[in-house]
Design an enzyme around this catalytic site. Structure first.
Site, PDB file in Angstrom:
ATOM      1  N   SER A 158       0.857  -1.190   0.000  1.00  0.00           N
ATOM      2  CA  SER A 158       0.000   0.000   0.000  1.00  0.00           C
ATOM      3  C   SER A 158       0.887   1.232   0.000  1.00  0.00           C
ATOM      4  O   SER A 158       1.983   1.214   0.577  1.00  0.00           O
ATOM      5  CB  SER A 158      -0.893   0.017   1.247  1.00  0.00           C
ATOM      6  OG  SER A 158      -1.556   1.253   1.379  1.00  0.00           O
ATOM      7  N   TYR A 171      -2.096  -0.840  10.295  1.00  0.00           N
ATOM      8  CA  TYR A 171      -2.143  -1.364   8.926  1.00  0.00           C
ATOM      9  C   TYR A 171      -0.939  -0.884   8.128  1.00  0.00           C
ATOM     10  O   TYR A 171      -0.240  -1.678   7.470  1.00  0.00           O
ATOM     11  CB  TYR A 171      -3.448  -0.917   8.278  1.00  0.00           C
ATOM     12  CG  TYR A 171      -3.579  -1.212   6.804  1.00  0.00           C
ATOM     13  CD1 TYR A 171      -4.044  -2.447   6.370  1.00  0.00           C
ATOM     14  CD2 TYR A 171      -3.261  -0.249   5.846  1.00  0.00           C
ATOM     15  CE1 TYR A 171      -4.184  -2.713   5.008  1.00  0.00           C
ATOM     16  CE2 TYR A 171      -3.391  -0.508   4.491  1.00  0.00           C
ATOM     17  CZ  TYR A 171      -3.848  -1.739   4.079  1.00  0.00           C
ATOM     18  OH  TYR A 171      -3.975  -1.990   2.730  1.00  0.00           O
TER      19      TYR A 171
END
Length: 266
Positions: A158, A171
């Protein structure tokens, strides 16, 4: 001299792939791209995760779509919060398809909260699904790939790994940790013909963020600030880059973090 057959480098005929988180979103698009290129594909999915985004039948739909491309397909329900689930998933895929040549690590959980609201239980969940399961799968897959002299590992990272969202602190940190692990293992396995890479999407319109699109004006504000292209990507935008990194055409690429983010990394 005959012209090189560049498209042959994307041929995955005879290869076997395991895509975690493969029933919906980015994982599904990658699974279908691999199947289109000739691979047989096993997808891992978590029924409770699909149910949470109102996609209870998604695994069966993806299975049918892979089979419609003329490939062998397998859907494996597995909750990666459960100890040994990741290794069991790999063993099921190998038992059904044969030696796994391609491993795509796409399964993850994501909870948007302020940092001081993240509970120990949520931290444990994120570590189990987003990191510990990947370690187990890599330990299961890499020895066979190295012995065969060919393998592709693709971790779906990401842009948050390098541009962390304050509401996605754990995350984002685990995405950075996983890329570090991929770089480490890429160095170890480069001599054996096994490549390991990270592909880092930016804002992609998926089932997981569908609720954020219910307010059109709010979503447009998010999109406008997300990247220089001022649009959200699609899972198919990610799948093309994934196919390169999972195919013979990507055989001289290893250890990279490949952003598919509309320029968000700039």
């Amino acid at each position: 001299m005959a012209a090189p057959m560049y498209l042959d480098g994307f041929d995955l005929g005879g290869r076997q792939a395991l895509v975690t988180g493969g029933s919906i979103g980015i994982g599904r698009a990658i699974a279908l791209a691999l199947a289109q290129a000739g691979a047989n594909v096993a997808i891992q999915f978590d029924p409770k995760s699909d149910s949470a985004v109102a996609r209870e039948g998604a695994a069966d739909e993806t299975l049918s779509a892979i089979q419609a491309r003329g490939r062998t397909a397998l859907a494996i329900p597995a909750d990666f919060e459960t100890p040994d689930a990741a290794r069991d998933c790999f063993d099921q895929a190998r038992a059904s398809l044969g030696a796994i040549d391609i491993l795509v690590l796409c399964a993850s959980v994501q909870t948007r909260l302020a940092f001081d609201e993240i509970t120990p239980a949520l931290i444990d969940q994120h570590v189990a699904v987003n990191f510990a399961a990947s370690i187990a799968l890599l330990q299961a897959a890499l020895p066979g790939m190295a012995a065969a002299g060919w393998g592709r590992v693709l971790s779906i990272g990401s842009v948050n790994a390098v541009r962390p969202d304050p509401e996605l602190a754990v995350y984002a940190a685990l995405k950075a940790a996983q890329h570090n692990l991929i770089v480490n293992l890429a160095q170890v396995h480069a001599p054996s013909g096994v490549t390991l890479n990270t592909l880092s999407p930016g804002l992609i319109a998926t089932d997981r963020n569908r609720h954020r699109r219910e307010d059109a004006a709010a979503w447009q504000a998010i999109v406008g600030a997300a990247n220089p292209m001022a649009r959200a990507g699609t899972p198919e935008d990610v799948a093309g880059a994934a196919l390169l990194l999972c195919s013979p055409a990507g055989g001289f690429i290893t250890g990279i973090d490949f952003p598919v983010a509309g320029g968000a990394q700039l």
